[in-house]
Design a protein around this motif. Sequence first.
Motif: not given
Length: 916
Positions: A505-507, A520-524
């Motif tokens: 969400i923050r990304s 955020g992209e890595e976690r997605a």
Amino acid sequence: MRRSGAPSQLQGNMTKRMRFVPPGAQRLPPGRSPTTPENSPLPLQPKPTLTNKVSTVQMPVSGRVCESRVSGALARVLSVVPVSEKTTDTSSEGEENTHTHVTDEESVENTLPPQPQARQSQPISTSPTERYFSVMWCKASNRKHKRWEGDAVLVARGRSVVLKDMEGKDISRGSGYKVLELESLAEGETLKVSGKEIEVMGVISVEDYATGRCFQEVSTVTSAVPALEATVARATAKAFSRPSLKGGVTKPREVQREIQPRHNPNAPGALVMPRPPANHQWLWNKGGLQVVDVVMDSHLTNHLRPHQREGVIFLYECIMGMRLSGRCGAILADEMGLGKTLQCVSLLWMLLRQGPYGGKPAITSALVVAPGSLVKNWGAEFNKWLGRERLRVYMVDQDHRVEDYVASPVCPVMVVSYEMVLRTASLLQKLDFGLLICDEGHRLKNTHIKTTSALHTLSCSRRIILTGTPVQNDLQEYYSIVEFVNPGVLGSAAAYRKIYEEPIIRSRQPTCTQEERSLGEERATELSRLTGVFTLRRTQEIIGQYLPGRVEWTLFCRPTPLQTSLYTHLLSTRAVRACLNASVPHLGTHSPHLACISALKKLCNHPGLLYNTMKESTEGSVCEGLSAELFPEAYSSGRFSTDESGKLLVLCDLLAAIQHFNSTDKVVLVSNYTQTLDVLQDVCAHLGYTCCRLDGSTPVAKRQSLVESFNKPSSAHFLFLLSSKAGGVGLNLVGASHLVLYDIDWNPANDIQAMARVWRDGQRKTVHIYRLLTTGTIEERIYQRQVCKQGLSGAVVDLGKGADHISFSSEELRDLFTFEPKTTCLTHHLLGCHCAGDGAIPSLPEEETTVGGRACQLGRRADSVSAPQRVSMSELMQCGHYSGDKQSYGDAYLDHAHSHITYAFQSMSINMQHST
């Protein structure tokens, strides 16, 4: 003191810290493997010649045997591994005894995997900005024997540290450390962090922290490739030996007959399921039964398309636990029209008749849960593909109760509605189903609702969710459906929120930093990797080659003078002004903000709907500032005119053109509101169009028969009035080739599902879909939000299905309550597109510009119509753009209604583009 047997997450149990560790202690001596006991003697080794550099060792061949014991003893004392014998003497060029040797011990050492380093080895190497450690923590005390609370992750940056538990939650922070102290942290060392004491267990790589893998306590196998490739040898008990008869004669043992597959796996076009790997056999074939090929019945195989064959294999691997060890759930997230029902029918028929071990059926019964309007549709699908003679299906309705099935479960498959599951949950718990299928499974997007809780109580580990929209509102709802099919695969809800949801969400926020965007992209990516093992998603592009063409139009309709006047007055009422001045934490069911939005949407559909609301309004309502004098005199008698709504004018022209040019074509007219359907039904009756209607008041038992009657070519109905809330999912209205979406919903998934009712298997004509919007109003703002949500492709969205989950910032709310009566298309203006509006697909801008100002629904806002802004809406830039002043749209039906259209976007299916 460390807790007994506490394993390190990186290198296993650590040994006691040594007082002296020489360089190179992390390597094993030649000849000693990781499995060699420490006290066993080493093989004979040559004695090295020590020089000023440890990396240079000379090996005289003649002294190989006599010096070996000294070399081995020296290695054991100093823990120094004799350096590779593959050396070249460079100290004395041309010397005769210069040799290069590669010994057997060296070749063995080079093939071994890297060994764990000693406890007091080099400090852990980390990135220069942030370092991550796997630690144990406890409350700081002076006790000799520590009581360790649990594992955690330590994030060190500069002179500060953050301690996170295994759910990603911050449990402690500390600052003011010496930079050298944090840089020299090594395994086994301790550190105090704000009243807590930690001991470093190992290093965490930047990649493992970025993807969140360091928080996963149990590693999951995320590949269909089996972990055990070799055949598993299992100790079996000695077979029973029958005592010998008189004379010592024993009866010969009967040879076990080889079990043959139920269907021929070598037949042309046969669909054979993958054989279970060795590790699956170890877990599920305890009796050592013969492994038999599972082959799809040719009666069904002949009807399966290539993507459906792949889908059946995918579901089979998931349900049998071959794709994810120990878990038997799957999410089939194909878009509408790809045959999810047929794939499940094929899978059920196969599992009810055969299995991989001993030819026994994998399951004996199954439960299908569907919306009430689709229960009979499922029964019709079973009868269509299998016939009543092959499989008996028990459909729960008014005449067939769950109590009767529990008393005598003669049918292997039961189909029941979600509402009936709630009523009969206690009875269903008595049954043991082998497979549970939930159609339109996005209904289970909340783990706390009663329906989800009731289904969780059923004793069935094999579960399938069917949904065309796996992510509707936010990632927390996505977690709910993943948790339903494979419980625990993403950890607890709190851990999922901290590790995946919040960073993603923050990304997505415009103000996020580059570091937050990367994280955020890595976690997605990691979330997609974890769930992609048991989630299959295909788009309608696959089935487009089997269906006729489809043309989709988004039409911006000019508001009438009455709508323009009422819209301006409504925005100036006290209720709307109060909404803009008040804080907006959330839009609930009874929120005044929601009432204002609903009033504006009613006005866009027809002023008569707003007039009815005004008559029923009370003091303090949104229509308090409106008077009957703003409406024509005819409204007092209850008579409404079609000339007072821009969208209704376009609709009437479209219907007249369709009936004129092709009298055999039929039309589906969709709306979100029953009041709007009432107005449309009155208009159809006034114009002489025959129609039928399906909404929430239509009895469930009559809905399927109503659909079948309309689809018949002999049907006398020209129009089908459909409520998107009641029949927007699961229905096949292929009898019509035109669909008009009269109003727009907050959730794009609802509109997409409604528009897909006519473009499905069985359609024989080119499909025309028209979506109507009132230019410059709240409908256009909602449409802009829809396009942005669809462009995120699975990312977090902030609007939900229905109004109960809608939330806005104050800036976004002001954009909703704005009106641009002079614009021809506010959406096209915000694109920054300078096309001629002649239908050509414009080129994407090379680079998007960021202009100051408050954010709008598209990410940026133009303060005036004369200041164009570019926004990221590449989907619309791939459509044909048509200006309202053009006399021809290339569509005979729209050309008849062009006088009331200000702008239009056109998109076509792939096969339609090739044909044109």
